[in-house]
Motif scaffolding. Structure first.
Motif, short mmCIF file in Angstrom:
data_model
loop_
_atom_site.label_atom_id
_atom_site.label_comp_id
_atom_site.label_asym_id
_atom_site.label_seq_id
_atom_site.Cartn_x
_atom_site.Cartn_y
_atom_site.Cartn_z
N ALA A 148 0.84 -1.19 0.00
CA ALA A 148 0.00 0.00 0.00
C ALA A 148 0.87 1.24 0.00
N ASP A 149 0.48 2.23 -0.80
CA ASP A 149 1.17 3.52 -0.88
C ASP A 149 0.09 4.59 -0.75
N GLY A 150 -0.22 4.95 0.49
CA GLY A 150 -1.36 5.82 0.74
C GLY A 150 -2.64 5.08 0.37
N ASP A 151 -3.46 5.68 -0.51
CA ASP A 151 -4.70 5.03 -0.95
C ASP A 151 -4.47 4.07 -2.10
N ARG A 152 -3.24 3.97 -2.58
CA ARG A 152 -2.95 3.15 -3.75
C ARG A 152 -2.32 1.82 -3.34
N LEU A 153 -2.32 0.88 -4.28
CA LEU A 153 -1.67 -0.40 -4.06
C LEU A 153 -0.71 -0.65 -5.22
N VAL A 154 0.57 -0.82 -4.91
CA VAL A 154 1.59 -1.08 -5.93
C VAL A 154 1.90 -2.57 -5.94
N VAL A 155 1.71 -3.19 -7.10
CA VAL A 155 1.86 -4.64 -7.24
C VAL A 155 2.91 -4.95 -8.29
N THR A 156 3.74 -5.97 -8.03
CA THR A 156 4.71 -6.46 -8.99
C THR A 156 4.40 -7.92 -9.30
N THR A 157 4.32 -8.25 -10.58
CA THR A 157 3.90 -9.59 -10.99
C THR A 157 5.00 -10.63 -10.84
N GLY A 158 4.56 -11.88 -10.71
CA GLY A 158 5.48 -13.01 -10.71
C GLY A 158 5.82 -13.45 -12.12
N GLU A 159 6.77 -14.38 -12.21
CA GLU A 159 7.30 -14.81 -13.51
C GLU A 159 6.31 -15.70 -14.27
N ARG A 160 6.08 -15.34 -15.54
CA ARG A 160 5.26 -16.12 -16.46
C ARG A 160 3.91 -16.50 -15.85
N THR A 161 3.22 -15.51 -15.32
CA THR A 161 1.89 -15.69 -14.75
C THR A 161 0.84 -15.31 -15.78
N ASP A 162 -0.33 -15.98 -15.72
CA ASP A 162 -1.34 -15.73 -16.74
C ASP A 162 -2.67 -16.34 -16.30
N PHE A 163 -3.74 -15.89 -16.98
CA PHE A 163 -5.04 -16.55 -16.95
C PHE A 163 -5.42 -16.84 -18.40
N TRP A 164 -5.59 -18.11 -18.73
CA TRP A 164 -5.99 -18.52 -20.08
C TRP A 164 -6.45 -19.97 -20.03
N ARG A 165 -7.36 -20.33 -20.97
CA ARG A 165 -7.86 -21.70 -20.97
C ARG A 165 -8.00 -22.23 -22.40
N THR A 166 -6.99 -22.92 -22.85
CA THR A 166 -6.98 -23.82 -24.01
C THR A 166 -6.99 -23.15 -25.38
N THR A 167 -7.95 -22.29 -25.68
CA THR A 167 -8.20 -21.82 -27.04
C THR A 167 -6.92 -21.41 -27.77
N SER A 168 -6.70 -22.00 -28.95
CA SER A 168 -5.61 -21.69 -29.87
C SER A 168 -4.24 -22.11 -29.33
N HIS A 217 -3.75 -21.84 -17.95
CA HIS A 217 -3.07 -21.11 -16.88
C HIS A 217 -4.11 -20.44 -15.99
N ALA A 218 -3.90 -20.54 -14.70
CA ALA A 218 -4.76 -19.84 -13.74
C ALA A 218 -3.91 -19.36 -12.58
N ASP A 219 -2.70 -18.85 -12.89
CA ASP A 219 -1.76 -18.46 -11.85
C ASP A 219 -1.45 -16.96 -11.85
N GLY A 220 -2.24 -16.16 -12.57
CA GLY A 220 -2.11 -14.71 -12.45
C GLY A 220 -2.58 -14.24 -11.09
N HIS A 221 -2.43 -12.97 -10.83
CA HIS A 221 -2.74 -12.41 -9.51
C HIS A 221 -4.06 -11.63 -9.57
N ALA A 222 -4.95 -11.89 -8.61
CA ALA A 222 -6.23 -11.17 -8.55
C ALA A 222 -6.62 -10.95 -7.10
N LEU A 223 -7.04 -9.74 -6.79
CA LEU A 223 -7.45 -9.35 -5.43
C LEU A 223 -8.97 -9.18 -5.45
#
Length: 200
Positions: free
Chosen positions: A23-43, A48-54
């Motif tokens: 937290a930075d005052g009213d804001r939230l600063v986030v840094t992603t992890g390596e090769r994270t994503d949300f995706w399911r099969t198509t093409s 993948h279901a290892d992205g970050h969500a609050l």
């Protein structure tokens, strides 16, 4: 003006916590992890279901908004707003780097992922707000840049009895260390009409 309630970052729950979130005052600063994503099969053929969500509760009759600033500059870097039911049923919407330019779009997943997008190079480095509004069997997805007009991006199905949650998300499928500043997180009543301005 529609009544909205700000959600404290500590009131929501992480799905896949990122390596860094502060937290930075009213804001939230986030840094992603390596090769994270949300995706399911198509093409691509992978899941993948290892992205970050609050996430916070997202019942029918409500809307959730997320504001953020993100320097998406590597292929598939992305940030925005997630609607989560389970690993086979979710929606992510936000800004993503693709074809050398920032794109605003949405991925709607019902067993298989379905991706739509449009280029928004003029949004780079500016505050973006994503909004999802849930009524009946549908979610309306909108976006705006700073105080510009709302743009309707997608109307997607969501079962009325589905237990859903929603909130900020981010991931970096091709690397790590994408830094996002989430500027606000709020909830309120759903849009009065499909084509109504939600600011009213």
């Amino acid at each position: 003006m529609t009544q909205r309630h700000s959600i404290a970052w500590s009131e929501a729950t992480w799905l896949n916590p990122p390596p860094h979130a502060e937290a930075d005052g009213d804001r939230l600063v986030v840094t992603t992890g390596e090769r994270t994503d949300f995706w399911r099969t198509t093409s691509y053929g992978f899941v993948h279901a290892d992205g970050h969500a609050l996430l916070t509760d997202f019942p029918t009759g409500t809307a959730v908004e997320v504001g953020f600033v993100a320097a998406v500059d590597r292929l598939y870097d992305q940030a925005g707003l997630m609607v989560w039911v389970d690993e086979a049923n979710w929606i992510k919407t936000g800004v993503e780097m693709c074809d050398g330019v920032a794109q605003v779009g949405a991925v709607v997943t019902r067993d298989l992922s379905d991706w739509s997008q449009a280029p928004v190079p003029e949004w780079a480095g500016r505050e973006i707000t994503m909004r999802v509004s849930r009524s009946g069997d549908a979610v309306t997805i909108r976006a705006r840049c700073e105080d510009g007009p709302w743009r309707m991006l997608r109307l997607a199905p969501l079962a009325p009895d589905a237990k859903a949650s929603a909130g900020p998300f981010c991931c970096s499928p091709e690397g790590a260390g994408l830094k996002i500043t989430f500027t606000r997180f709020s909830t309120g009543p759903a849009d009065a009409e499909l084509h109504a301005d939600p600011s009213g």
